[in-house]
Write a protein that holds these residues in place. Structure first.
Motif, PDB file in Angstrom:
ATOM      1  N   LYS A 198      74.128  28.003  64.683  1.00 20.43           N
ATOM      2  CA  LYS A 198      74.524  28.468  66.016  1.00 20.43           C
ATOM      3  C   LYS A 198      74.915  27.271  66.879  1.00 20.43           C
ATOM      4  O   LYS A 198      75.988  27.248  67.484  1.00 20.43           O
ATOM      5  N   ARG A 199      74.060  26.250  66.899  1.00 13.00           N
ATOM      6  CA  ARG A 199      74.311  25.108  67.771  1.00 13.00           C
ATOM      7  C   ARG A 199      75.537  24.299  67.317  1.00 13.00           C
ATOM      8  O   ARG A 199      76.312  23.823  68.143  1.00 13.00           O
ATOM      9  N   LEU A 200      75.707  24.138  66.005  1.00 10.76           N
ATOM     10  CA  LEU A 200      76.874  23.382  65.526  1.00 10.76           C
ATOM     11  C   LEU A 200      78.154  24.061  65.994  1.00 10.76           C
ATOM     12  O   LEU A 200      79.075  23.415  66.507  1.00 10.76           O
ATOM     13  N   ASN A 201      78.201  25.387  65.846  1.00 13.56           N
ATOM     14  CA  ASN A 201      79.403  26.113  66.275  1.00 13.56           C
ATOM     15  C   ASN A 201      79.576  26.016  67.785  1.00 13.56           C
ATOM     16  O   ASN A 201      80.691  25.870  68.280  1.00 13.56           O
ATOM     17  N   GLU A 202      78.454  26.059  68.515  1.00 14.42           N
ATOM     18  CA  GLU A 202      78.537  25.941  69.978  1.00 14.42           C
ATOM     19  C   GLU A 202      79.090  24.584  70.421  1.00 14.42           C
ATOM     20  O   GLU A 202      79.834  24.507  71.387  1.00 14.42           O
ATOM     21  N   VAL A 203      78.698  23.524  69.716  1.00 16.09           N
ATOM     22  CA  VAL A 203      79.197  22.200  70.138  1.00 16.09           C
ATOM     23  C   VAL A 203      80.614  21.933  69.605  1.00 16.09           C
ATOM     24  O   VAL A 203      81.168  20.866  69.823  1.00 16.09           O
ATOM     25  N   GLY A 204      81.161  22.885  68.885  1.00 15.61           N
ATOM     26  CA  GLY A 204      82.554  22.764  68.445  1.00 15.61           C
ATOM     27  C   GLY A 204      82.723  22.269  67.021  1.00 15.61           C
ATOM     28  O   GLY A 204      83.804  21.838  66.634  1.00 15.61           O
ATOM     29  N   LEU A 205      81.641  22.330  66.238  1.00 14.19           N
ATOM     30  CA  LEU A 205      81.753  21.932  64.831  1.00 14.19           C
ATOM     31  C   LEU A 205      81.668  23.188  63.971  1.00 14.19           C
ATOM     32  O   LEU A 205      80.603  23.791  63.840  1.00 14.19           O
ATOM     33  N   ARG A 206      82.808  23.563  63.395  1.00 17.53           N
ATOM     34  CA  ARG A 206      82.847  24.831  62.660  1.00 17.53           C
ATOM     35  C   ARG A 206      82.014  24.739  61.374  1.00 17.53           C
ATOM     36  O   ARG A 206      82.106  23.780  60.623  1.00 17.53           O
ATOM     37  N   CYS A 207      81.222  25.756  61.190  1.00 16.90           N
ATOM     38  CA  CYS A 207      80.300  25.678  60.072  1.00 16.90           C
ATOM     39  C   CYS A 207      80.036  27.074  59.524  1.00 16.90           C
ATOM     40  O   CYS A 207      79.793  28.013  60.274  1.00 16.90           O
ATOM     41  N   LEU A 208      80.113  27.217  58.226  1.00 12.83           N
ATOM     42  CA  LEU A 208      79.805  28.497  57.597  1.00 12.83           C
ATOM     43  C   LEU A 208      78.305  28.709  57.604  1.00 12.83           C
ATOM     44  O   LEU A 208      77.540  27.756  57.732  1.00 12.83           O
ATOM     45  N   ASN A 209      77.903  29.955  57.417  1.00  8.92           N
ATOM     46  CA  ASN A 209      76.481  30.249  57.372  1.00  8.92           C
ATOM     47  C   ASN A 209      75.983  30.048  55.946  1.00  8.92           C
ATOM     48  O   ASN A 209      76.315  30.843  55.067  1.00  8.92           O
ATOM     49  N   PRO A 210      75.217  28.981  55.681  1.00 10.22           N
ATOM     50  CA  PRO A 210      74.759  28.799  54.298  1.00 10.22           C
ATOM     51  C   PRO A 210      73.833  29.939  53.861  1.00 10.22           C
ATOM     52  O   PRO A 210      72.960  30.348  54.613  1.00 10.22           O
ATOM     53  N   GLU A 211      74.042  30.412  52.649  1.00 16.72           N
ATOM     54  CA  GLU A 211      73.225  31.528  52.146  1.00 16.72           C
ATOM     55  C   GLU A 211      72.049  31.025  51.322  1.00 16.72           C
ATOM     56  O   GLU A 211      71.201  31.803  50.892  1.00 16.72           O
ATOM     57  N   GLY A 212      72.050  29.725  51.051  1.00 15.23           N
ATOM     58  CA  GLY A 212      70.963  29.153  50.275  1.00 15.23           C
ATOM     59  C   GLY A 212      70.941  27.649  50.467  1.00 15.23           C
ATOM     60  O   GLY A 212      71.806  27.084  51.126  1.00 15.23           O
ATOM     61  N   ALA A 213      69.916  26.988  49.884  1.00 12.78           N
ATOM     62  CA  ALA A 213      69.670  25.540  50.015  1.00 12.78           C
ATOM     63  C   ALA A 213      69.436  25.182  51.493  1.00 12.78           C
ATOM     64  O   ALA A 213      69.254  26.077  52.323  1.00 12.78           O
ATOM     65  N   PHE A 214      69.421  23.891  51.828  1.00 11.24           N
ATOM     66  CA  PHE A 214      69.147  23.546  53.235  1.00 11.24           C
ATOM     67  C   PHE A 214      70.163  22.557  53.791  1.00 11.24           C
ATOM     68  O   PHE A 214      69.810  21.524  54.343  1.00 11.24           O
TER      69      PHE A 214
END
Ligand SMILES: Cc1ncc(COP(=O)(O)O)c(C=O)c1O
Length: 379
Positions: free
Chosen positions: A299-315
């Motif tokens: 949520k925060r990465l996308n808010e600060v303008g860094l596009r990021c997919l939602n990882p479904e696994g791992a960290f």
């Protein structure tokens, strides 16, 4: 002085970034490290207790090279029950970390010039392990758009020996769909390939179901499952991994193990046995925490303008940086301007060049502080 084998092999990018973070920290900077590839939780108490008991009982000597029988039996049971793969102890080798299992496999099955298909981007060690064993990596892109049968076909030749998959995936965090697994299995059978299936993040999965490709028809005889205790039980320093392989391949790997490391650490094997045999509540607890952190960081990465997919696994969050220069430029900027350490995506393969990897094996405060620093950096 160095062998030809080592030419073109880079220092591990993830380990390198860890060293940079440590150096900056030692110099008194308030560094936020998002490059770690290991759970930040303590190893659960009951597992540590089992190691202490093993120590008191004097299990401080070499053990059977393939691993202690009780542990191999327990792993075979787990593989049959959870992964629906018909394994017995003869298929299981316990290794000092999953990484060593990958090397042993490469050294056992690859001849000079054999080609290996890697899904791009892939965990840093895959490419190096192939090269060290004399193999040639062939990249097939599997980033955001999924895996296409035609793309696999385009990289296959008469020299292709193996395909390596890793689901849940490091660094992207995808989980291969049943259809992708089916297509990969069909491809492997049609071209008579071995499959390395790295399933080390199988338990660190959010709302999806882990399926082993070895459970598909005709796949067990050509699949080597790689797994271990590092991620699931926060046991990275204990160095216990394993492979489940067709008996002939397992015996090949065993030869390499006998003549290199002898056996995995004895005390840690008893601890691993307890990890498997005891309640799995500790795993559920850690995965719950990873999920909360994932939700926050994405949520925060996308808010600060860094596009990021939602990882479904791992960290790991694999973040698109194409609006901010190359992956390396952005990594350096984060380091210099915000004292934030991440791993440049190109370390994981050509498709990673517009990405950086944030590990969220870090506390929520650490994540929030990091995102705040990035927000300030952009303002
Ligand atoms: C995909 C993958 N496989 C294997 C490993 C290594 O595991 P181990 O600590 O058991 O060597 C890692 C560690 O980062 C990983 O990301």
């Amino acid at each position: 002085m160095l062998s030809k084998r080592l030419s073109g092999i880079e220092e591990s990018a993830t380990i390198k970034m860890g060293h940079i973070a440590k150096k900056l920290q030692d110099e008194g900077n308030e560094v936020l490290n998002f490059s770690l590839g290991e759970p930040d939780f303590k190893t659960p108490e009951h597992i540590c207790e089992a190691a202490k008991r093993a120590l008191d009982l004097g299990y401080t000597h070499y053990v059977s090279s393939a691993g202690i029988e009780e542990l191999r039996e327990e792993i075979a049971d787990k593989i049959r029950e959870e992964n629906k793969v018909d394994a017995s102890m003869e298929n299981v080798i316990v290794t000092p970390g999953a990484k060593q299992a990958i090397y042993e496999l490469m050294m056992s099955v690859l001849d000079e010039g054999d080609e290996v298909i890697l899904l791009d981007p892939a965990w840093v060690t895959f490419e190096s392990a192939v090269k060290i064993a004399g193999g040639v990596p062939k990249w097939v892109k599997r980033l955001e758009e999924g895996l296409k049968y035609e793309s696999l076909e385009s990289e296959v030749s008469e020299k292709t020996k193996m395909i390596m998959i890793n689901s849940p995936n490091n660094p992207v965090g995808y989980v291969l769909s049943d259809n992708e697994l089916k297509e990969t299995a069909k491809f492997a059978v049609e071209h008579d390939l071995l499959v390395l299936s790295d399933e080390i993040y199988e338990k660190i999965i959010y709302g999806r179901r882990h399926v082993s490709i070895a459970s598909f028809d005709d796949m067990q005889a050509r699949t080597v499952i790689i797994n271990g205790f590092s991620k699931t039980y926060a046991m990275t320093g204990w160095r216990i991994g394993y492979a489940v392989a067709p008996a002939e391949i397992m015996k090949g790997m065993l030869k390499i193990q006998q003549h290199s490391v002898t056996c995995a650490p004895s005390i840690a094997q008893f601890a691993a046995l307890t990890a498997l045999k005891s309640s799995q509540d500790c795993v559920e607890e850690m995965v719950g925490q990873f999920k909360r952190r994932r939700d926050i960081i994405v949520k925060r990465l996308n808010e600060v303008g860094l596009r990021c997919l939602n990882p479904e696994g791992a960290f790991y969050a694999f973040v698109n940086t194409s609006n901010h220069g190359s992956d390396v430029e952005f990594t350096e900027r984060l380091l210099k301007e915000a004292y934030i350490v991440v791993t440049p995506g190109s370390a994981f393969g050509p498709a990673g060049k517009d990405y950086v990897r944030f590990s969220f094996a870090a506390s929520i405060e650490h994540i929030l502080e990091g995102m705040e620093r990035i927000e300030k950096m952009f303002s």
